[in-house]
Design an enzyme around this catalytic site. Sequence first.
Site: not given
Length: 476
Positions: A182, A185, A446
Site C-alpha cells: 500500500g 499516506i 522574510h
Amino acid sequence: MHQEIQSEVVIIGSGPAGYSAAFRCADLGLETVLIEHQERLGGVCLNVGCIPSKSLLHIAKIIKDASELSESGVFFNKPIIDIKKINNWKEKIIKKLTTGLSNMGEKRKVRIVQGKALFNTDHSVLVKNKKNDFTIFFKHAIIATGSKPIKIPSLPNEDNRIWNSTDALSLKSIPNRFLIIGGGIIGLEMATIYSALGSKVDIVDRFNAFLPSVDKDITDIYIKSIKKRFKLLLNTHVKSVEKSKDNDLIVKIAEENSDENVCCYDNILVAIGRSPNVDFLGLEKIGLKLNESGFIEINQQLKTNISHIYAIGDVTGFPMLAHKAVQQAHIAAEVISGKKHYFEPKVIPSVAYTDPEIAWVGLSEKEAENNDIDYEVSLFPWSASGRAHASNCTLGMTKLIFNKNTNKIIGGSIIGTNASELISEIGLAIEMGSDAEDISLTIHPHPTLSESISLASEVFQGTITDLLNLKKSLLN
C-alpha cells in the site's frame, strides 16, 4: 452489577471526533456521557495513530538531517537506536495527552463509561465491561467509533510478522527487510520511519498512479527524493506469502504484464486502507442506514436517517481525517443544543507527513479540468527560496491554482519541509474567496518558507521579482 443512566447526549467513541463532541456538548450545558471501550481516551489518533507516528517521524527526520549535515561541515557518529527508550518516550507523550483529556472531561463533568456499546433501542444503549453493565437512556446520540485497518484475506494474517499500522507503530522490532503493501499516506509514513531506523524498505502498490489526489508535478518531486532511501513499486501486487525453511516470509510480487519476482522479508505491513467501525453497534436493530461502502449516511447537520442520532468522523466516510472529525463534532454538538449550524466546508486539507512532507487543499489540476474551470497554475520552486537554501531544504515547491476568470484561488499544494504547517494559509484563502492580489499583497516575513505562497501569487500576477517574470511582456 447493572446500572441505569439517564443522559441528554451519549457519545460512542472517544477519538478526536468523540471527545471533541463530548466536551463541546458539556460546554453548551448538555448532560453528557462518553463511552469508550479502551482504557484510555483519545482513540486511534492519539494512542496508535497520528501522535505516535509523528513522534517517530520526528526521530526519523533528525536522523536524516544529522546525516546530511556533513556537507555543511558538521559530523555525527552513526546513531545508536534503543527501541526500548524510544517506546518509553513515545508512551510518555501519549500518556500525557490522554491524561489531559481525562482531566478536561472530569472538569467539564462529562461522565465516562468504559465498555462496548450496543444499541438496544433508538433511545438506549447497553454497555458492558469486565465488572459492570449499563443501560444508558438518551435523547440524542453521536456515533464516533472511528475505523480499523483493512486486512488482505489471502495473507496468513495469524502470523505475527504481518503487521497493521498499530503493530508498526508499537516498534516491536526493526526488520532488516521490510515490505509495505500500500503506497498511500500510512504506508509512506511507515517507510519514512523504518528506512531511517535502518530497514531496507520496499513498497508495492497495485495502482499505476501514485497519490492520485495530488498533481503529478508534486509527486514526481517526492519520488525523486526517495530513490536512495526505499523502493516504490507501482502497478504491482503481492500474489502470495509463504514461510521458508529458514522461517523467512517468501513473497511473490507481480508487476502488471511482467514476470513474478520472489523476495524474502522479515516483516510485512499491510496498509491498504481503513474501514468503519460499525459492526458491533447493532445499527441494523434500530434501522440506521449505511451506504454501499459501509459508512453511515448523514446530512449536513451530521444527522443519520434517525434524526436524533448523529455520526461523525471516520464512520461517515472520506476523507478519514481527524481535523475533519473535530469540526464535525463541534457542529453536531451545536445542532443538538439548538443552533442551526451545518457542516459545509469549502475545502479540507490533506497531509502526508513524509520527508519531504506533501500537503494539498482544494482542487487539483485534474479536478479543475473535470469541472470545466478555466484555470492557471502558478509555481514557486524552493530552489529560489533563501530560507530553503539556508535550511538545506531546496527540494520543494509551492503550487497554486487560480480561476483565470475571477483570479480567485481554487487549490494549492506544497511539497517540502513543514508543508503541513504552511498549507492552512492556502485553505484559509480558498475559504475566504481570496484572489491572487489578496495573497500577494499580504506581506509575509522574510526569509521564510511561507513567503513562497505570496511569491507564487506574484508569479500569477506577473509582479514577481524573485524569479524571471515571464508575464512582463504581457503586462507592459
